[in-house]
Design a protein around this motif. Structure first.
Motif, mmCIF file in Angstrom:
data_model
loop_
_atom_site.group_PDB
_atom_site.id
_atom_site.type_symbol
_atom_site.label_atom_id
_atom_site.label_comp_id
_atom_site.label_asym_id
_atom_site.label_seq_id
_atom_site.Cartn_x
_atom_site.Cartn_y
_atom_site.Cartn_z
ATOM 1 N N SER A 152 -8.553 -0.584 -3.970
ATOM 2 C CA SER A 152 -9.550 0.294 -3.353
ATOM 3 C C SER A 152 -8.934 1.536 -2.735
ATOM 4 C CB SER A 152 -10.339 -0.471 -2.298
ATOM 5 O OG SER A 152 -9.493 -0.848 -1.212
ATOM 6 N N GLU A 153 -7.664 1.458 -2.383
ATOM 7 C CA GLU A 153 -6.999 2.606 -1.767
ATOM 8 C C GLU A 153 -6.196 3.415 -2.770
ATOM 9 O OE1 GLU A 153 -4.960 1.746 1.838
ATOM 10 O OE2 GLU A 153 -6.497 0.369 2.561
ATOM 11 N N SER A 154 -6.275 3.001 -4.042
ATOM 12 C CA SER A 154 -5.548 3.721 -5.089
ATOM 13 C C SER A 154 -6.394 4.898 -5.579
ATOM 14 C CB SER A 154 -5.245 2.782 -6.261
ATOM 15 O OG SER A 154 -4.796 3.516 -7.382
ATOM 16 N N ALA A 155 -5.714 5.911 -6.092
ATOM 17 C CA ALA A 155 -6.420 7.068 -6.649
ATOM 18 C C ALA A 155 -7.210 6.683 -7.896
ATOM 19 C CB ALA A 155 -5.410 8.167 -6.978
ATOM 20 N N GLN A 197 0.826 -1.206 0.000
ATOM 21 C CA GLN A 197 0.000 0.000 0.000
ATOM 22 C C GLN A 197 0.861 1.256 0.000
ATOM 23 O OE1 GLN A 197 -2.335 -1.033 3.410
ATOM 24 N NE2 GLN A 197 -4.063 -1.782 2.195
ATOM 25 N N GLU A 198 1.971 1.204 0.706
ATOM 26 C CA GLU A 198 2.891 2.348 0.697
ATOM 27 C C GLU A 198 3.454 2.573 -0.704
ATOM 28 O OE1 GLU A 198 7.035 3.841 2.849
ATOM 29 O OE2 GLU A 198 6.069 1.970 3.491
ATOM 30 N N VAL A 204 -6.061 -8.190 -4.465
ATOM 31 C CA VAL A 204 -5.860 -7.119 -5.435
ATOM 32 C C VAL A 204 -6.924 -6.046 -5.227
ATOM 33 C CG1 VAL A 204 -5.808 -6.556 -7.897
ATOM 34 C CG2 VAL A 204 -4.816 -8.706 -7.081
ATOM 35 N N THR A 205 -8.130 -6.473 -4.882
ATOM 36 C CA THR A 205 -9.224 -5.523 -4.648
ATOM 37 C C THR A 205 -8.884 -4.569 -3.511
ATOM 38 O OG1 THR A 205 -10.788 -7.229 -5.349
ATOM 39 C CG2 THR A 205 -11.690 -5.336 -4.165
ATOM 40 N N ARG A 206 -8.339 -5.102 -2.437
ATOM 41 C CA ARG A 206 -7.991 -4.262 -1.289
ATOM 42 C C ARG A 206 -6.916 -3.262 -1.652
ATOM 43 N NH1 ARG A 206 -6.070 -6.657 4.617
ATOM 44 N NH2 ARG A 206 -5.340 -4.689 5.505
#
Length: 610
Positions: free
Chosen positions: A147-150, A117-118, A142-144
């Motif tokens: 989901s935090e991507s722009a 994620q970083e 991959v979904t997780r």
């Protein structure tokens, strides 16, 4: 080579772009896998930006690509000019900002949500909005990550297999958020690299690792229970299933810590106890014994990163089997089917005098005729001389009753896989065989002790599980019960050596080594189809190309027979009482419908009638 055009902003929402739309690829994380992917890409003509925060890793990666391409030149697979051009396309950096110009970024960092994620947050800040972001994970959602991507629509999984330049499979993983155009671009890239792309949904392990890691986990648990040695478990799966590596050696290659992470993710998703990591995986990980990269895991290695194993405290000493085994000169083989004929042929070709007995003289003579035909084929193929064929046949004696076993040193039972049939036969063998003769069963799933108990010599009863076809397969599982004497066990091991077979020791429990590890894997493949996650063709392709299996699970199921497979699954489920071992309903339905595989003309696929 001209650099292909980058992905345009509109391409992620239009029809699938061609592979040529991806020119520059950034690889973030230059460990073994990242380096292999970088090598693959530059050799295929792509500009590659290699990124790792560790300068030492950057240096190792560049040296590894240089050495790999130099080997390719020496072996005549490429020219020096092509090598120079490929190396010029690799640029390496320690700052993630270097990925700004990439059309595709492939992240291959530690299997950790926090780390990945970083990386994805950092990439969001530097790459263009249309740049495709791919994770190389084989365990995390991959979904997780998306989901935090722009721009979650551009995030997908690209799961290469180790070693990336050699392995033919790439799993293209899409989430519910992924744009079809991004999937299309990634798929075309994989095709352009000479790989077979398989499109899969987002679940831990995907197809290949979803099946592979369950099998590896069971092998680790088998070893941890001291059911069999690491050497015997690995030899059994290599020789019995034709796998390129045994499961424990493969765990060391993958990394014990990586396997533990993958299994944790699989268990969190499935709650299937078969995916709960065997405790030994966690213990080895905590101790830093993570496999080849650490120099020690299930095996010990010459140095960290070395593939060469070295002896350690667990390495079995060289030398003969236990005790002083009785000399075996004459052998009785009970049965007239394919397995009995094959076993009798193996013994006769190895110089043993063989009595092949069946319920009638006609059946025994027909079995000898099949052996004669097999030997004739061997002569035509140059594998034996006509004189050797005649000598082999001279050592074979057909018999219409088991009275012919009166003088044998070893009696081998190879009749129908039915407990009552075998019990009746063993009671007969006990009466007709001389005192001191060893009685062996070739059962693949029934309890050997149940056969031993009907005799007055349970200490002389042992399992001797040959694999089909017996003349070709090198493995024999030697199964001792709690009553088997050392002398009988050693006699059978000695005989295996004389036959040119590789014996592996195991205890008397359902499935022994091979079937206990193989059939849950096959059952899990059926569950994948049952759940509409992937098709039989996709799963077979994934296991052949991603796992190095000689046959995919559905090819194997149709060959073995769905009814045989179901019977073994039921034995395993009944013995271990694990819900995860319950036969897949789809398998039961096919058998009930008479779809048994090749022998019936239809199983998971249609087949020409025999």
């Amino acid at each position: 080579m001209d650099r292909p055009s980058p992905v345009s902003p509109s391409s992620l929402s239009s029809a699938s772009p061609r592979a040529s739309t991806i020119g520059t690829v950034a690889v973030v994380g230059l460990g073994t896998m990242g380096t292999g992917i970088a090598e693959l890409l530059v050799c295929a003509g792509h500009e590659v930006i290699g990124v790792d925060i560790d300068p030492a890793a950057v240096g190792r990666a560049r040296r590894a690509v240089e050495e790999a391409t130099a080997r390719a030149v020496r072996r005549g697979r490429t020219s020096e000019r092509e090598r120079t051009a490929a190396l010029s396309r690799l640029r390496t950096f320690t700052e993630i900002g270097a990925a700004a110009d990439a059309d595709l970024v492939i992240e291959v960092t530690t299997e950790s949500y926090a780390v990945k994620q970083e990386v994805f947050r950092a990439l969001d800040a530097v790459v263009r909005p249309e740049t495709i972001l791919a994770t190389g994970t084989n365990a995390l959602s991959v979904t997780r990550l998306a989901s935090e991507s722009a721009h979650p629509e551009r995030v997908l999984g690209l799961h290469f297999f180790h070693p990336a330049p050699a392995m033919g499979l790439v799993e293209v993983v899409s989430s519910v958020l992924t744009s079809p155009a991004a999937v299309g671009a990634a798929t075309d890239l994989a095709t352009g690299l000479g790989k077979e792309p398989v499109a899969v949904g987002d679940r831990p392990g995907f197809v290949a690792d979803g099946l592979l890691f369950g099998y590896l986990n069971q092998a680790a648990a088998m070893y941890e229970s001291r059911y069999a040695s690491r050497e015997d478990i690995d030899a059994a799966m290599r020789l019995g299933c034709g796998l390129p590596m045994g499961p424990l050696a493969l765990l060391d290659l993958i990394g014990v810590d990586t396997a533990h992470t993958v299994l944790e993710a699989m268990y969190a998703s499935s709650q299937d106890r078969l995916h709960a990591p065997a405790p030994i995986l966690g213990q080895l990980t905590e101790a830093g014994l993570t496999g080849r990269k650490a120099g020690r895991g299930f095996y010990s290695y010459a140095a960290p990163g070395s593939a060469r194993t070295v002896p350690d405290a667990l390495t079995p000493p060289p030398g003969p089997g236990l005790g002083t085994e009785p000399r075996v000169r004459t052998v009785g083989v009970a049965g007239s089917g394919t397995m009995a004929s094959g076993i009798a042929e193996v013994f006769a070709r190895s110089g043993f005098e063989v009595v092949l007995a069946a319920r009638t003289t006609g059946k025994a003579e027909a079995a000898v005729e099949r052996i004669a035909a097999s030997l004739e084929r061997a002569v035509r193929r140059g594998r034996m001389t006509a004189g050797e064929r005649e000598g082999t046949l001279a050592r074979l004696s057909p018999a219409g009753s088991y009275e012919g076993f009166a003088a044998v040193d070893l009696a081998v039972e190879a009749v129908a896989e039915d407990l009552e049939v075998k019990r009746e036969l063993f009671a007969t063998l006990d009466k007709v065989c001389r005192p001191g003769a060893v009685l062996a069963t070739t059962t693949s799933s029934l309890p050997v002790i149940a056969l031993a108990r009907v005799t007055r010599r349970p200490e002389s009863v042992v399992g001797m599980h040959f694999f089909n076809p017996a003349p070709a397969m090198k493995l024999v599982e030697v199964v001792r019960t709690v009553l088997t004497a050392d002398a009988a066990h050693a006699a059978v091991r000695s005989v295996c050596g004389a036959l040119g077979k590789h014996p592996v020791d195991c205890g008397d429990r359902a499935g022994f080594i091979v079937n206990a590890l193989l059939f849950p894997y096959l059952n899990n493949a059926v569950k994948m189809v049952q759940e509409h996650y992937a098709s039989p063709d996709e799963i077979d392709l994934a296991m052949r190309l991603g796992g190095g299996y000689p046959m995919g699970p559905f090819e194997l199921l149709d060959t073995v027979g769905l009814d045989v497979s179901l019977a073994i699954e039921r034995v395993l489920h009944r013995a271990f009482r694990d819900p995860g071992l319950a036969p897949a309903p789809l398998l039961e339905h096919l058998v009930a419908a008479g779809c048994l595989g090749r022998k019936s003309g239809r199983g998971f696929r249609e087949h020409a009638r025999r």
